[in-house]
Design a protein around this motif. Structure first.
Motif, PDB file in Angstrom:
ATOM      1  N   VAL A 185       0.740  -1.099  -0.008  1.00 25.27           N
ATOM      2  CA  VAL A 185       0.044   0.026  -0.142  1.00 25.27           C
ATOM      3  C   VAL A 185       0.729   1.335  -0.091  1.00 25.27           C
ATOM      4  N   PHE A 186       2.003   1.145   0.937  1.00 23.79           N
ATOM      5  CA  PHE A 186       2.900   2.476   0.778  1.00 23.79           C
ATOM      6  C   PHE A 186       3.342   2.582  -0.590  1.00 23.79           C
ATOM      7  N   GLY A 187       4.014   1.635  -1.043  1.00 22.92           N
ATOM      8  CA  GLY A 187       4.569   1.654  -2.334  1.00 22.92           C
ATOM      9  C   GLY A 187       3.689   2.417  -3.383  1.00 22.92           C
ATOM     10  N   ALA A 188       2.246   1.778  -3.404  1.00 20.82           N
ATOM     11  CA  ALA A 188       1.391   2.201  -4.347  1.00 20.82           C
ATOM     12  C   ALA A 188       0.889   3.715  -4.298  1.00 20.82           C
ATOM     13  N   THR A 189       0.854   3.951  -2.917  1.00 23.21           N
ATOM     14  CA  THR A 189       0.537   5.399  -2.592  1.00 23.21           C
ATOM     15  C   THR A 189       1.896   6.225  -3.145  1.00 23.21           C
ATOM     16  N   PHE A 190       2.934   5.848  -2.813  1.00 17.52           N
ATOM     17  CA  PHE A 190       4.176   6.671  -3.429  1.00 17.52           C
ATOM     18  C   PHE A 190       4.023   6.789  -4.949  1.00 17.52           C
ATOM     19  N   THR A 191       3.798   5.871  -5.559  1.00 19.77           N
ATOM     20  CA  THR A 191       3.931   5.796  -7.049  1.00 19.77           C
ATOM     21  C   THR A 191       2.764   6.460  -7.682  1.00 19.77           C
ATOM     22  N   GLY A 192       1.681   6.445  -6.836  1.00 23.20           N
ATOM     23  CA  GLY A 192       0.538   7.484  -7.446  1.00 23.20           C
ATOM     24  C   GLY A 192       1.050   9.038  -7.215  1.00 23.20           C
ATOM     25  N   PHE A 193       1.211   9.164  -6.100  1.00 24.02           N
ATOM     26  CA  PHE A 193       2.042  10.576  -5.845  1.00 24.02           C
ATOM     27  C   PHE A 193       2.960  10.941  -6.888  1.00 24.02           C
ATOM     28  N   VAL A 194       3.848  10.077  -7.146  1.00 25.63           N
ATOM     29  CA  VAL A 194       4.961  10.813  -8.250  1.00 25.63           C
ATOM     30  C   VAL A 194       4.580  10.980  -9.516  1.00 25.63           C
ATOM     31  N   THR A 195       3.699   9.860  -9.932  1.00 23.42           N
ATOM     32  CA  THR A 195       3.148   9.801 -11.125  1.00 23.42           C
ATOM     33  C   THR A 195       2.212  11.140 -11.388  1.00 23.42           C
ATOM     34  N   ALA A 196       1.143  11.521 -10.319  1.00 23.80           N
ATOM     35  CA  ALA A 196       0.406  12.678 -10.290  1.00 23.80           C
ATOM     36  C   ALA A 196       1.337  13.923 -10.392  1.00 23.80           C
ATOM     37  N   ILE A 197       2.279  14.268  -9.730  1.00 22.17           N
ATOM     38  CA  ILE A 197       2.723  15.449  -9.451  1.00 22.17           C
ATOM     39  C   ILE A 197       4.110  15.528 -10.092  1.00 22.17           C
ATOM     40  N   GLY A 198       4.634  14.336 -10.740  1.00 24.15           N
ATOM     41  CA  GLY A 198       6.165  14.880 -11.282  1.00 24.15           C
ATOM     42  C   GLY A 198       6.220  15.555 -12.356  1.00 24.15           C
ATOM     43  N   GLY A 199       5.563  15.618 -13.437  1.00 23.13           N
ATOM     44  CA  GLY A 199       5.343  16.571 -14.584  1.00 23.13           C
ATOM     45  C   GLY A 199       5.413  17.842 -14.106  1.00 23.13           C
ATOM     46  N   GLY A 200       4.086  18.033 -13.367  1.00 23.88           N
ATOM     47  CA  GLY A 200       3.975  19.648 -13.039  1.00 23.88           C
ATOM     48  C   GLY A 200       5.114  20.144 -12.221  1.00 23.88           C
ATOM     49  N   SER A 201       5.654  19.224 -11.346  1.00 25.21           N
ATOM     50  CA  SER A 201       6.658  19.668 -10.449  1.00 25.21           C
ATOM     51  C   SER A 201       7.996  20.041 -11.168  1.00 25.21           C
ATOM     52  N   LEU A 202       8.379  19.059 -12.066  1.00 29.72           N
ATOM     53  CA  LEU A 202       9.533  19.440 -12.679  1.00 29.72           C
ATOM     54  C   LEU A 202       9.600  20.760 -13.654  1.00 29.72           C
ATOM     55  N   ARG A 203       8.264  20.815 -14.368  1.00 29.08           N
ATOM     56  CA  ARG A 203       8.202  22.187 -14.783  1.00 29.08           C
ATOM     57  C   ARG A 203       8.253  23.420 -13.720  1.00 29.08           C
ATOM     58  N   ASP A 204       7.785  23.468 -12.764  1.00 28.29           N
ATOM     59  CA  ASP A 204       7.848  24.274 -11.717  1.00 28.29           C
ATOM     60  C   ASP A 204       9.251  24.616 -11.378  1.00 28.29           C
ATOM     61  N   VAL A 205      10.074  23.619 -10.987  1.00 27.83           N
ATOM     62  CA  VAL A 205      11.522  23.793 -10.655  1.00 27.83           C
ATOM     63  C   VAL A 205      12.081  24.438 -11.770  1.00 27.83           C
ATOM     64  N   PHE A 206      11.927  23.999 -13.136  1.00 27.35           N
ATOM     65  CA  PHE A 206      12.620  24.588 -14.294  1.00 27.35           C
ATOM     66  C   PHE A 206      12.251  26.280 -14.223  1.00 27.35           C
ATOM     67  N   LEU A 207      10.936  26.282 -13.988  1.00 29.66           N
ATOM     68  CA  LEU A 207      10.291  28.085 -13.915  1.00 29.66           C
ATOM     69  C   LEU A 207      11.048  28.768 -12.753  1.00 29.66           C
ATOM     70  N   LEU A 227       9.939  27.923  -9.434  1.00 32.67           N
ATOM     71  CA  LEU A 227       8.728  28.352  -8.824  1.00 32.67           C
ATOM     72  C   LEU A 227       8.458  27.105  -7.749  1.00 32.67           C
ATOM     73  N   ARG A 228       7.746  27.472  -6.442  1.00 33.11           N
ATOM     74  CA  ARG A 228       7.221  26.380  -5.834  1.00 33.11           C
ATOM     75  C   ARG A 228       6.179  25.404  -6.635  1.00 33.11           C
ATOM     76  N   PRO A 229       6.354  24.037  -6.628  1.00 39.66           N
ATOM     77  CA  PRO A 229       5.399  23.316  -7.082  1.00 39.66           C
ATOM     78  C   PRO A 229       3.925  23.476  -6.671  1.00 39.66           C
ATOM     79  N   ASN A 240      -5.547  20.776  -2.186  1.00 42.21           N
ATOM     80  CA  ASN A 240      -6.640  20.416  -3.048  1.00 42.21           C
ATOM     81  C   ASN A 240      -5.886  19.351  -3.846  1.00 42.21           C
ATOM     82  N   TYR A 241      -4.664  19.471  -4.426  1.00 38.52           N
ATOM     83  CA  TYR A 241      -3.895  18.533  -5.396  1.00 38.52           C
ATOM     84  C   TYR A 241      -3.742  17.375  -4.518  1.00 38.52           C
ATOM     85  N   LEU A 242      -3.190  17.568  -3.229  1.00 38.14           N
ATOM     86  CA  LEU A 242      -2.885  16.315  -2.493  1.00 38.14           C
ATOM     87  C   LEU A 242      -4.093  15.517  -2.088  1.00 38.14           C
ATOM     88  N   LEU A 243      -5.116  16.420  -1.960  1.00 33.81           N
ATOM     89  CA  LEU A 243      -6.658  15.461  -1.679  1.00 33.81           C
ATOM     90  C   LEU A 243      -6.861  14.800  -2.885  1.00 33.81           C
TER      91      LEU A 243
END
Length: 200
Positions: free
Chosen positions: A30-52, A54-56, A63-66
């Motif tokens: 369950v922890f691994g599934a939660t972690f994988t779901g988290f990084v899949t959901a925020i990975g692209g946007g976070s990478l973009r914001d880091v390049f810009l 900005l704070r992700p 609401n995004y975490l929810l």
């Protein structure tokens, strides 16, 4: 609630589902599934914001975490039912990458990125979460397979920039560009369209 924002949250949830489902297929806990779901959901946007520089967005907007928590919970507690809805999830995924891409282009242009950089950041927003997911699962990322995936995002991102130069209403532009990505993705899967293989 802004409709683009609402769809961005929906896309986040769907990507969290896809990440958690990938972990479920590999028998991860369950922890691994939660972690994988988290990084899949925020990975692209976070990478973009880091390049810009900005704070992700998920750091400040709970609401995004929810949305991620809801997506992971759905994947864990309705795993069997979800596999029966694989086609429906594919449609949501195709819609999700469309709006993730457009949101990425919009945000990049808002922070004075060049049009070319904004196009690339739009693609990153849409596909990099999936790249991280597939890498964690020791699978070849979808963008490195023959399927038309990132190319669809690039097409929509380019269209968004071009329509913006023509002063098309931003909301209309967003829907048109996201729809183009969605349609290209659907047609590519439906008719098994792919790009040429290097050396093939």
């Amino acid at each position: 609630m802004n409709i683009i924002y609402a769809i961005d949250l929906l896309g986040t949830m769907v990507f969290a589902i896809s990440g958690a489902m990938a972990a479920n297929r590999h028998g991860i806990d369950v922890f691994g599934a939660t972690f994988t779901g988290f990084v899949t959901a925020i990975g692209g946007g976070s990478l973009r914001d880091v390049f810009l520089n900005l704070r992700p967005v998920w750091v400040d907007d709970g609401n995004y975490l929810l949305a991620i928590l809801v997506g992971v919970s759905i994947s864990i507690f309705a795993n069997r039912q979800l596999y029966k809805l694989a086609r429906t999830l594919f449609l949501f995924d195709a819609l999700g990458i469309g709006f993730f891409c457009v949101v990425g282009v919009q945000k990049s242009l808002a922070y004075d990125s060049s049009p070319i950089a904004a196009i690339i950041f739009g693609m990153f927003s849409a596909v990099m979460g999936g790249v991280i997911r597939d890498t964690l699962m020791n699978e070849t990322p979808l963008i490195f397979r023959k399927e038309i995936y990132a190319t669809a995002c690039l097409s929509g991102a380019i269209l968004y920039v071009l329509l913006g130069l023509l002063s098309v209403d931003p909301n209309l532009n967003a829907f048109i560009s996201a729809a183009v990505i969605f349609i290209i993705r659907l047609l590519a899967v439906r008719f098994k369209l792919s790009l040429p293989v290097v050396g093939g």
